[in-house]
Design a protein around this motif. Structure first.
Motif, PDB file in Angstrom:
ATOM      1  N   TYR A  35       0.851  -1.183   0.000  1.00  0.00           N
ATOM      2  CA  TYR A  35       0.000   0.000   0.000  1.00  0.00           C
ATOM      3  C   TYR A  35       0.889   1.237   0.000  1.00  0.00           C
ATOM      4  O   TYR A  35       2.021   1.218   0.468  1.00  0.00           O
ATOM      5  N   ARG A  44      -3.956   3.077  -0.033  1.00  0.00           N
ATOM      6  CA  ARG A  44      -4.363   2.660  -1.381  1.00  0.00           C
ATOM      7  C   ARG A  44      -3.510   1.470  -1.794  1.00  0.00           C
ATOM      8  O   ARG A  44      -2.286   1.501  -1.681  1.00  0.00           O
ATOM      9  N   ASP A  59      -5.339  -0.853  -6.819  1.00  0.00           N
ATOM     10  CA  ASP A  59      -6.027   0.328  -7.345  1.00  0.00           C
ATOM     11  C   ASP A  59      -5.113   1.311  -8.064  1.00  0.00           C
ATOM     12  O   ASP A  59      -5.559   2.058  -8.932  1.00  0.00           O
TER      13      ASP A  59
ATOM     14  N   GLN B   2     -12.096   4.402  -2.812  1.00  0.00           N
ATOM     15  CA  GLN B   2     -12.193   4.042  -1.414  1.00  0.00           C
ATOM     16  C   GLN B   2     -13.542   3.405  -1.151  1.00  0.00           C
ATOM     17  O   GLN B   2     -14.577   3.905  -1.532  1.00  0.00           O
ATOM     18  N   GLN B   3     -13.520   2.307  -0.434  1.00  0.00           N
ATOM     19  CA  GLN B   3     -14.752   1.631  -0.065  1.00  0.00           C
ATOM     20  C   GLN B   3     -15.233   2.178   1.266  1.00  0.00           C
ATOM     21  O   GLN B   3     -16.333   2.656   1.375  1.00  0.00           O
ATOM     22  N   TYR B  25     -19.626   2.250   3.752  1.00  0.00           N
ATOM     23  CA  TYR B  25     -19.039   1.557   2.619  1.00  0.00           C
ATOM     24  C   TYR B  25     -20.090   1.371   1.539  1.00  0.00           C
ATOM     25  O   TYR B  25     -21.275   1.665   1.757  1.00  0.00           O
ATOM     26  N   GLU B  93     -14.465  -7.132   0.487  1.00  0.00           N
ATOM     27  CA  GLU B  93     -15.598  -7.312  -0.414  1.00  0.00           C
ATOM     28  C   GLU B  93     -15.801  -8.777  -0.743  1.00  0.00           C
ATOM     29  O   GLU B  93     -14.871  -9.587  -0.645  1.00  0.00           O
ATOM     30  N   SER B  96     -13.347 -10.629  -3.178  1.00  0.00           N
ATOM     31  CA  SER B  96     -12.089  -9.892  -3.258  1.00  0.00           C
ATOM     32  C   SER B  96     -10.843 -10.714  -2.937  1.00  0.00           C
ATOM     33  O   SER B  96      -9.751 -10.215  -3.013  1.00  0.00           O
ATOM     34  N   LYS B  99      -8.624  -9.142  -0.305  1.00  0.00           N
ATOM     35  CA  LYS B  99      -8.129  -7.796  -0.573  1.00  0.00           C
ATOM     36  C   LYS B  99      -9.039  -6.801   0.133  1.00  0.00           C
ATOM     37  O   LYS B  99     -10.248  -6.887   0.022  1.00  0.00           O
ATOM     38  N   GLN B 101     -10.314  -2.801   1.307  1.00  0.00           N
ATOM     39  CA  GLN B 101     -10.374  -1.395   0.959  1.00  0.00           C
ATOM     40  C   GLN B 101     -10.368  -0.601   2.260  1.00  0.00           C
ATOM     41  O   GLN B 101     -11.207  -0.831   3.133  1.00  0.00           O
TER      42      GLN B 101
END
Lengths: 116, 112
Positions: A35, A44, A59, B2-3, B25, B93, B96, B99, B101
């Protein structure tokens, strides 16, 4: 205790240099993450890896690449550093089971990179 | 994108008071986690709440989750100066593969 270590706490590089950030975890975790953290933007995701030699874009992958040759090590590479890559870089790892079981991520202390 | 998004961005309280921060979210999740970050350090996991849970406690922490509103709250009771940190929610998620957010965080300052 899980330990995630990063090769440097502080790093200063010049524009155009190739930069390597190293991350090592000692708990046999399948997943590893890179990140960047910037004020007001939170964390991010740049890249992540769910297995050796496997990688997935996050992202904001532009300008970065990664390498995972061994399970415990995940490297972030800035091919040609630019000033807008000045940031705090955080590495994390987690167990490989996804979904509702939920896996906490264990973070390294971070590398504050300055590109001049 | 951004979640999770935390609210407020910053919070200043005195020792002994409670601190409440919220996270919203956008998509369906498997679970939601809260992390703490002391200045200039990596993040430390605080608590995880699964999508089928509504409330969870861990010491002085209380987390709620409302999946219909896509929101969560973190309550720190009887705050201490050592609770001064930034707090982040992270959502996992549904498809995901682990992964997350992360949101931008809530910066909490607890004064003695």
């Amino acid at each position: 205790d899980v330990k995630v270590t990063q090769s440097s706490r502080y790093l200063v590089k010049r524009t155009g240099e190739k930069v390597f950030l190293e991350c090592v975890q000692d708990m046999d975790h399948e997943n590893m993450f890179w990140y960047r953290q910037d004020p007001g933007l939170g964390l991010r995701l740049i890249y992540f890896s769910y297995d050796v030699k496997m990688k997935e874009k996050g992202d904001i992958p532009e300008g970065y690449s990664v390498s995972r040759e061994k399970k415990e090590r995940f490297s972030l590479i800035l091919e040609s550093a630019s000033t807008n890559q000045t940031s705090m870089y955080l590495c994390a790892s987690s167990l490989g089971v996804a979904g509702a079981l939920g896996n906490e991520q264990f973070f390294g202390p971070g590398t504050r990179l300055t590109v001049l | 994108s951004q979640q999770g998004e935390e609210d407020p961005q910053a919070l200043s309280i005195q020792e002994g008071e409670n601190a409440t921060m919220n996270c919203s979210y956008k998509t369906s999740i498997n679970n939601l986690q809260w992390y703490r970050q002391n200045s200039g350090r990596g993040l430390v996991h605080l608590i995880l709440i699964r999508s089928n849970e509504r409330e969870k406690h861990s010491g002085r922490l209380r987390v709620t989750l409302d999946t219909s509103k896509k929101s969560s709250s973190l309550l720190i009771t009887a705050s201490r100066a050592a609770d001064t940190a930034s707090y982040f929610c992270a959502t996992d998620e549904e498809d995901s593969w682990g992964k997350f957010q992360f949101g931008a965080g809530t910066q909490v300052v607890v004064t003695p």
